[in-house]
Design a protein around this motif. Sequence first.
Motif, short mmCIF file in Angstrom:
data_model
loop_
_atom_site.label_atom_id
_atom_site.label_comp_id
_atom_site.label_asym_id
_atom_site.label_seq_id
_atom_site.Cartn_x
_atom_site.Cartn_y
_atom_site.Cartn_z
N UNK A 99 0.61 -1.45 0.13
CA UNK A 99 -0.16 0.01 0.17
C UNK A 99 1.18 1.67 0.01
N UNK A 100 2.13 0.97 0.92
CA UNK A 100 2.95 2.62 1.00
C UNK A 100 3.91 2.68 -0.76
N UNK A 101 3.96 1.68 -0.81
CA UNK A 101 4.83 1.90 -2.42
C UNK A 101 3.89 1.56 -3.48
N UNK A 102 3.30 1.08 -3.72
CA UNK A 102 2.63 1.28 -5.23
C UNK A 102 0.96 2.51 -5.46
N UNK A 103 0.80 2.54 -6.55
CA UNK A 103 -0.36 3.06 -6.61
C UNK A 103 -1.84 2.21 -7.39
N UNK A 104 -2.53 2.15 -7.52
CA UNK A 104 -3.65 2.16 -8.65
C UNK A 104 -3.81 0.56 -8.28
N UNK A 105 -3.53 0.71 -10.56
CA UNK A 105 -3.45 -1.00 -10.89
C UNK A 105 -2.43 -1.20 -10.23
N UNK A 106 -0.94 -0.52 -10.35
CA UNK A 106 -0.32 -1.07 -10.26
C UNK A 106 0.31 -2.67 -8.22
N UNK A 107 -0.95 -1.76 -7.59
CA UNK A 107 -0.88 -2.30 -6.22
C UNK A 107 -1.86 -3.41 -6.08
N UNK A 108 -2.51 -3.25 -7.51
CA UNK A 108 -3.92 -4.86 -7.18
C UNK A 108 -2.46 -5.79 -8.68
N UNK A 109 -1.33 -5.45 -9.01
CA UNK A 109 -0.87 -6.32 -9.77
C UNK A 109 0.33 -7.35 -8.88
N UNK A 110 0.85 -6.18 -8.47
CA UNK A 110 1.53 -6.68 -7.14
C UNK A 110 0.80 -7.92 -6.27
N UNK A 111 -0.52 -7.27 -5.57
CA UNK A 111 -1.21 -8.11 -4.72
C UNK A 111 -1.47 -10.20 -5.09
N UNK A 112 -0.91 -9.55 -6.79
CA UNK A 112 -1.63 -10.89 -7.78
C UNK A 112 -0.23 -11.65 -7.54
N UNK A 113 1.02 -11.20 -8.23
CA UNK A 113 2.38 -12.04 -7.56
C UNK A 113 2.18 -12.13 -6.33
N UNK A 114 1.61 -11.68 -5.32
CA UNK A 114 1.51 -11.86 -4.16
C UNK A 114 0.82 -13.58 -3.64
N UNK A 115 -0.14 -12.83 -4.33
CA UNK A 115 -1.27 -13.95 -4.78
C UNK A 115 -1.02 -15.28 -5.01
N UNK A 116 0.18 -15.41 -6.11
CA UNK A 116 0.83 -16.21 -6.80
C UNK A 116 1.74 -17.16 -6.11
N UNK A 117 2.36 -16.55 -5.62
CA UNK A 117 4.03 -17.12 -4.36
C UNK A 117 2.73 -17.27 -3.34
#
Length: 420
Positions: free
Chosen positions: A143-161
């Motif tokens: 939440x601190x380091x990313x914004x907008x759709x990039x934040x959702x994309x990073x959470x998706x990478x987290x979900x894959x892991x």
Amino acid sequence: MTLPPCRTPALPPESAAAAGRPNRRSERLLVLNLVAQMAFGLIAMTIFLPSMQEWASVLGASQASVQLTFSGYVLAYGAMQLIYGPLSDRFGRRRMLLIGLALAGTASAIGAAVDGVHGLIVVRILQGAGAAACMVVGRAAVQDLFSGPDRVRVMAYVGMAMGLCPPLATVIGGQIHARLGWQANFVFLAVLALVLGVGVLRGMPARPRQPSTAPERHWLREMGAAYLQLSREPAFLPYVAILSLTVAAFYAFLSGAPLVLHHYGVGPENVGWYIMAVPLAYIGGNYLTSRLAHRKGERWMLAAGLGVSLAGIGLMTALGLAGMNTPLAFVLPLILLGIGNGLLVPACLTATVGLVPALAGSAAALAGVMQQLMGALGAYVVGWVPHEHPVGLGAVMMGFTLAAVAALAVLRTREASTPA
């Protein structure tokens, strides 16, 4: 992906973009660092599952006592997120991560020398208490380091892991146990905690404290105020409900699937291969989310995820009612459940921690605890239904998922009635 300048004052010089252009290599390393931090808790949770089969005989303990090594970890892992989240909002992400990793690493080092089940229970509780920081602070850092759709994309990478960690950790733990002994898994976790600590120091930007004109309060009062403020946000509780109920349905599957498969003649050595289909589909769903995040809205992702999940559960239950009681008829429809959860969870997590950015740590903590509590409830309710066929399990999973649909309806109603 672009890191907001106001959120990254402590990025190392090499991460700054020349002439306003982002350094993608630095950003990829940051994402890898965050994913590794959040994966640590799941790795520590599941790496000992193969060893638990032998701990009863090796340590001269009852199987019930051995199970407490897992239950103690899960409870500490969930409860301590309530503490780390608000403290990370107040004192910074890196400090809390380092404290948690130090606790988990020290407990792991001690665990390598423990020779009794009671000592193992204590060590596992301490491991869970430390690893909790990695999950909740990692989510807040996104939440601190990313914004907008990039934040959702990073959470998706987290979900894959997150989907990949349990099966991989179980395989790795079993191999280490067979070749070096179960104590070596504690050594492995101690070394991993040390490596992740170095990653925090070298690659995790510091989060500056939010300026405030309010008088300083004791951190316990501040924690209570944070949770009270979040509970008053119209959308927060529905988001948490959607997330927690979805996890409850998934935990119900994890705990009930071995019982159903047992009636189909699938032994312990093969159960994992069938169960793995759903976590792998979850990874696929997260990959779809990473591609769709820029094109589809958050509400679309939530509705699509729940719809696909319901379709999978409904198909599995229908096949059971039709008398198709085979392992593949049971598992293959639930690939849709994995895909649906992969679409739903990243968007829901992102929305949960992003409602009040200054309280991202507190929001991540409360969401994490509710996931653990509802997941435990889902696993417990499975014991109330028959397992000769998947219909009873399907009813439990359908009930939790329909409750998540109701929470989504509440969310939309509240947002529609909230002034812009």
